[in-house]
Design a protein around this motif. Structure first.
Motif, PDB file in Angstrom:
ATOM      1  N   ASP A 145       1.157  -1.528  -0.234  1.00 29.79           N
ATOM      2  CA  ASP A 145      -0.447  -0.022   0.198  1.00 29.79           C
ATOM      3  C   ASP A 145       1.055   1.192  -0.014  1.00 29.79           C
ATOM      4  O   ASP A 145       0.724   2.316  -0.685  1.00 29.79           O
ATOM      5  CB  ASP A 145      -1.137   0.032   1.281  1.00 29.79           C
ATOM      6  N   SER A 160      -5.238   2.008  -1.023  1.00 30.88           N
ATOM      7  CA  SER A 160      -6.011   2.714   0.167  1.00 30.88           C
ATOM      8  C   SER A 160      -6.759   3.900  -0.345  1.00 30.88           C
ATOM      9  O   SER A 160      -7.236   4.514   0.243  1.00 30.88           O
ATOM     10  CB  SER A 160      -5.564   2.345   1.286  1.00 30.88           C
ATOM     11  N   SER A 188     -13.104   4.443  -3.933  1.00 30.04           N
ATOM     12  CA  SER A 188     -13.930   3.310  -4.321  1.00 30.04           C
ATOM     13  C   SER A 188     -14.349   2.398  -5.513  1.00 30.04           C
ATOM     14  O   SER A 188     -14.591   3.890  -6.162  1.00 30.04           O
ATOM     15  CB  SER A 188     -14.946   3.251  -3.006  1.00 30.04           C
ATOM     16  N   ALA A 211      -9.287   0.275  -7.375  1.00 29.91           N
ATOM     17  CA  ALA A 211      -8.301  -0.828  -6.849  1.00 29.91           C
ATOM     18  C   ALA A 211      -8.268  -1.550  -8.227  1.00 29.91           C
ATOM     19  O   ALA A 211      -8.361  -2.814  -7.996  1.00 29.91           O
ATOM     20  CB  ALA A 211      -8.837  -1.495  -5.073  1.00 29.91           C
ATOM     21  N   ALA A 224      -6.887  -5.477   2.605  1.00 32.66           N
ATOM     22  CA  ALA A 224      -7.927  -5.419   1.901  1.00 32.66           C
ATOM     23  C   ALA A 224      -9.161  -6.341   2.670  1.00 32.66           C
ATOM     24  O   ALA A 224      -8.237  -7.463   2.115  1.00 32.66           O
ATOM     25  CB  ALA A 224      -7.729  -5.298   0.616  1.00 32.66           C
ATOM     26  N   GLU A 235     -15.190  -4.094   6.976  1.00 31.92           N
ATOM     27  CA  GLU A 235     -14.478  -2.722   6.778  1.00 31.92           C
ATOM     28  C   GLU A 235     -13.380  -3.173   8.204  1.00 31.92           C
ATOM     29  O   GLU A 235     -13.600  -2.669   9.779  1.00 31.92           O
ATOM     30  CB  GLU A 235     -14.115  -2.116   6.213  1.00 31.92           C
ATOM     31  N   ALA A 267      -8.318   1.840   8.616  1.00 31.73           N
ATOM     32  CA  ALA A 267      -7.196   2.564   7.492  1.00 31.73           C
ATOM     33  C   ALA A 267      -6.112   2.950   8.182  1.00 31.73           C
ATOM     34  O   ALA A 267      -6.687   3.357   9.458  1.00 31.73           O
ATOM     35  CB  ALA A 267      -7.229   3.716   6.437  1.00 31.73           C
TER      36      ALA A 267
END
Length: 295
Positions: free
Chosen positions: A135, A141, A145, A148, A280, A287, A290
């Motif tokens: 990452d 990240s 949305s 990826a 992820a 979720e 982060a």
């Protein structure tokens, strides 16, 4: 309706010069490369049979015939396998409707490799999971949305050309891998939608897609211009995740003591100063928070 096998075969015979296969090149030729009747003659099949093959009606073609055509057209192993996929498409395997799930054990493996950037690449070049250093290098990240996806990033992100100093090579490799995926999964509606989106929004993608190149993603080199530490000169290795269909573990490597290794160590130290970065989550999993950004 697209005749993929016909387009592929025509693109391949167009790149063969007659003299390369022992045929005279003099006289007026209406097509670039080999004529259909010349391919048929060299492959030892009738012209009508080869025409049916180019028309997408060669589902009953034997391995011997396809091997002969591949030999005449100078196909490598990946291209020959692609020809078989196009000629005799498999429609029995279920195509996942959403993002693929990544096993907990695979995510744990990513996190147990803190010294190398690594991620899991799935169908349609979706990036399914990554470790902290992966990452830190790629910024997965931080992407919007649904972005990826390596193909969308390469062709639709304005920053991609800066991120990849050798963008043209990355773009060609990306399209060639998507072509291979499309040949293996002709009924994948989500892949077709992705190709359609990229074709509409990127002239470069349309041009490369029409070239019908196919390529496996096994190993290679990748040059990245990181916004914080500058150029990173990587090798990469791609390993199949056994037991998880169409998932690849991609690991970036740097020679010990090299400038890239030193910059990776710096990125790793910055990552460690914040909260531990997580890979992820799998589809349907909650979720995770982060990681905190480094100062």
């Amino acid at each position: 309706m697209e005749n993929t096998v016909g387009d592929f075969l025509r693109s391949r015979r167009a790149r063969i010069r007659p003299e390369e296969v022992g045929l005279p090149s003099h006289g007026r030729r209406r097509v670039q490369g080999l004529r259909r009747e010349e391919v048929a003659q060299l492959a030892g099949v009738s012209v009508d049979y080869y025409i049916r093959l180019e028309q997408g009606r060669g589902g009953s073609a034997s391995d011997a015939v396809l091997d002969a055509v591949a030999r005449v057209l100078g196909l490598d192993d990946v291209e020959a396998a692609h020809l078989r996929s196009l000629t005799r498409p498999s429609r029995t395997a279920a195509v996942p409707r959403g993002r693929q799930q990544v096993r907990e054990g695979t995510r744990l493996l990513l996190d147990l490799m803190p010294g190398v950037p690594a991620f899991v690449l799935g169908r349609r070049m979706d990036v399914l999971a990554w470790n902290a250093l992966g990452d830190a290098v790629h910024g997965f990240s931080a992407r919007p949305s649904g972005e990826a996806n390596a193909a969308r990033h390469a062709f639709l992100d304005p920053a991609a050309r800066e991120f990849y100093p050798q963008w043209e090579a990355v773009a060609a490799e990306t399209v060639a891998y998507l072509r291979l995926d499309a040949g293996r999964h002709p009924d994948d509606a989500r892949l077709a939608a992705l190709v359609g989106e990229l074709s509409v929004r990127s002239e470069e993608f349309r041009r490369l897609w029409a070239d019908h190149q196919v390529r496996q993603k096994t190993h290679g080199v990748k040059l990245i211009r990181h916004p914080l530490v500058g150029e990173l000169d990587f090798g990469y290795e791609t390993l199949a995740v056994n037991g998880s269909a169409d998932q690849l573990l991609v690991v970036f490597t740097a020679r010990p003591g090299s400038p890239t290794a030193q910059k990776l160590a710096l990125l790793a130290s910055w990552t460690a100063e914040g909260a531990p970065a997580e890979s992820a989550p799998a589809e349907g999993a909650p979720e995770r928070e982060a990681p905190a950004a480094a100062d």
